[in-house]
Design an enzyme around this catalytic site. Sequence first.
Site, mmCIF file in Angstrom:
data_model
loop_
_atom_site.group_PDB
_atom_site.id
_atom_site.type_symbol
_atom_site.label_atom_id
_atom_site.label_comp_id
_atom_site.label_asym_id
_atom_site.label_seq_id
_atom_site.Cartn_x
_atom_site.Cartn_y
_atom_site.Cartn_z
ATOM 1 C CD GLU A 66 50.333 93.405 55.966
ATOM 2 O OE1 GLU A 66 51.028 93.964 56.825
ATOM 3 O OE2 GLU A 66 50.791 92.945 54.908
ATOM 4 C CE LYS A 107 55.978 89.939 51.116
ATOM 5 N NZ LYS A 107 55.918 91.244 50.399
ATOM 6 N NE ARG A 133 52.876 89.247 49.250
ATOM 7 C CZ ARG A 133 53.363 89.495 48.029
ATOM 8 N NH1 ARG A 133 53.907 88.502 47.335
ATOM 9 N NH2 ARG A 133 53.355 90.701 47.513
HETATM 10 C C1 2PG Z 1 54.866 93.658 52.109
HETATM 11 C C2 2PG Z 1 53.633 92.804 52.135
HETATM 12 C C3 2PG Z 1 53.323 92.135 53.426
HETATM 13 P P1 2PG Z 1 51.924 92.850 50.220
HETATM 14 O O1 2PG Z 1 54.960 94.614 51.354
HETATM 15 O O2 2PG Z 1 55.840 93.340 52.783
HETATM 16 O O3 2PG Z 1 53.321 92.987 54.518
HETATM 17 O O4 2PG Z 1 52.526 93.428 51.584
HETATM 18 O O5 2PG Z 1 51.508 91.446 50.491
HETATM 19 O O6 2PG Z 1 50.773 93.767 49.905
HETATM 20 O O7 2PG Z 1 53.009 92.916 49.203
HETATM 21 MG MG MG Z 2 57.218 94.803 51.934
#
Ligand code: 2PG
Ligand code: MG
Length: 412
Positions: free
Chosen positions: A199, A331, A360
Site C-alpha cells: 500500500e 469496503k 484494498r
Molecule cells: C485492511 C486492508 C486495507 P487488505 O486490512 O484493512 O488496508 O488490507 O485489502 O489486504 O485486506
Molecule cells: Mg484491516
Amino acid sequence: MTKISSIEGRILYNSRGSKTIEVDVESEGKFLGRVCAPSGASVGKYEAVSFPNGKPEESLRILQENSQKFIGLESSDLKGIHDVLKSLDSSTDYSRIGGALAFAVTIASMESASKAAEQPLFKTLSPEFSFKFPFPLGNILGGGAHAGPGTPDIQEILICATGSKTIEDAIETNLAVHKELRNVLENEDSDFTNGRGDEGGWAPKLENQKALEVSAKACENLGFTLGKEVSLGVDFAASTQWNEEKQKYVYDRAGFENSTGEQIDFAANIIEKYKLIFAEDAVHEEAFEDMAELTAKFPNILVTGDDLTVTNKDILIKAIDSKSCNASILKVNQAGSLYDALEFANIANQNNIKLITSHRSGESTDSQISHIGIATKSKMLKVGVVGGERIAKLNELLRLSEHDLIRGMAEI
Ligand code: 2PG
Ligand code: MG
C-alpha cells in the site's frame, strides 16, 4: 431517467499484478461508467468471495452470458441491478458470480447514472445537500500480510492529519510525514532500501515497537504533537497472528506469543503510548467480547472492526449488540454489491458507528471510493499516502474540493 444500453467486461490487473475484472456500463449509448475491482491480501473469513473458484474469467463468462438481463434497467436503479445479481447468485457470499463482479457492475451503473444526471457520483449516491470531507488515513509503514520477512508483524501504521481544517492540508500533511519517515529510517539503518509494502507504506526490517517509535519520531521531527496536528493509527489485522490451535496470537517475526489477555494489553499499551486515534482489528475476527473490552476502555478513539465486521450488515448488528466497536471499515467488495454496502452504511450511521471507507491492498487506479466515502458520511477515508493507485483517490478529493456541496472536514 436513463436506461442501460450495454454492459461489457474484461480481465485486467490490479496493483499487485493479479488478474481482476473491469466492467463498462453504458446508458443511452453514451454515458459510460467504468469500474475495475480491487482485492485484499488479509481477507476476512466472512467477506464476499472475490471470484468463483478464484477465477476472474469465470465472473466474466457469467457477465457475458447474462448481460441481456441488465439491458433496459434504469442505470440509477441500484436495487433493481442488485436484484438481478442476486437472481444469478443466491449464496450469501457471492461465491457463484464473484463479489468483484457485483462490486464492478453496481458501481459502474451508478457512475453511468451520475454522468447522465450531470452530477458527481457522491451526489447520485446520497439524497443530502451538504457533505463533508473524510480525513485521509494513510499507511506510512507496513508489515504483516502486506510486506516481506523482517518487517513488523503489525500490518499497518497509519497517519491522519486530525488537526487539518482543509482537505488540501490534510493530504499535504500525510505526505510530509510519509517523506520524513523515510529520512528517519535512513538515519536508523544505512541498509534501508526505501522498500515499500503493497500500500505504499515503508517496509523496513524493524520489530513492532521500533516501527511505532520511528513513526512517532517522523511526526515530532516535523514539529507535530501526536494527538494534535496529527495522530497515528494502527491496523493490527490480528487475525493474521491468531493461531486457532494454540488459542494464542503468534508474533512470528518478533518471536513472542500473546494470550488473549496479553493481546488486549499489548494493543492497549500501544494505543496509550502513541496516543492513537484509530485502532483496527486489535483482536481476531471472532473475538467480539475482547473487542468490546477495548471499546469500553477507549471511548474517544476509533476502535474499528474490519475483518470483524466485513461490511456485512448482520455481523455489524451483532457487533452493535455486543458493543464490540465504535467504528467500522466499509469496503464495498467485502459486501459484494454497492447496494449491500450502502445498507451496511445506513445501519452504521443510525447506530453511531463511525465509518471509515477503505481501499484494498490490491487496488485499481479508479477513484469512486472517494465519492463513496463522502456519500456515506465516513469520518475517514483509508486510501494510503503514495503510489499511483492510492494517489488517484486523494487527487479525486482535491478535484472535489472545487465542489460547492462539500464544506469542511468531518467531525471525528
Ligand atoms: C485492511 C486492508 C486495507 P487488505 O486490512 O484493512 O488496508 O488490507 O485489502 O489486504 O485486506
Ligand atoms: Mg484491516
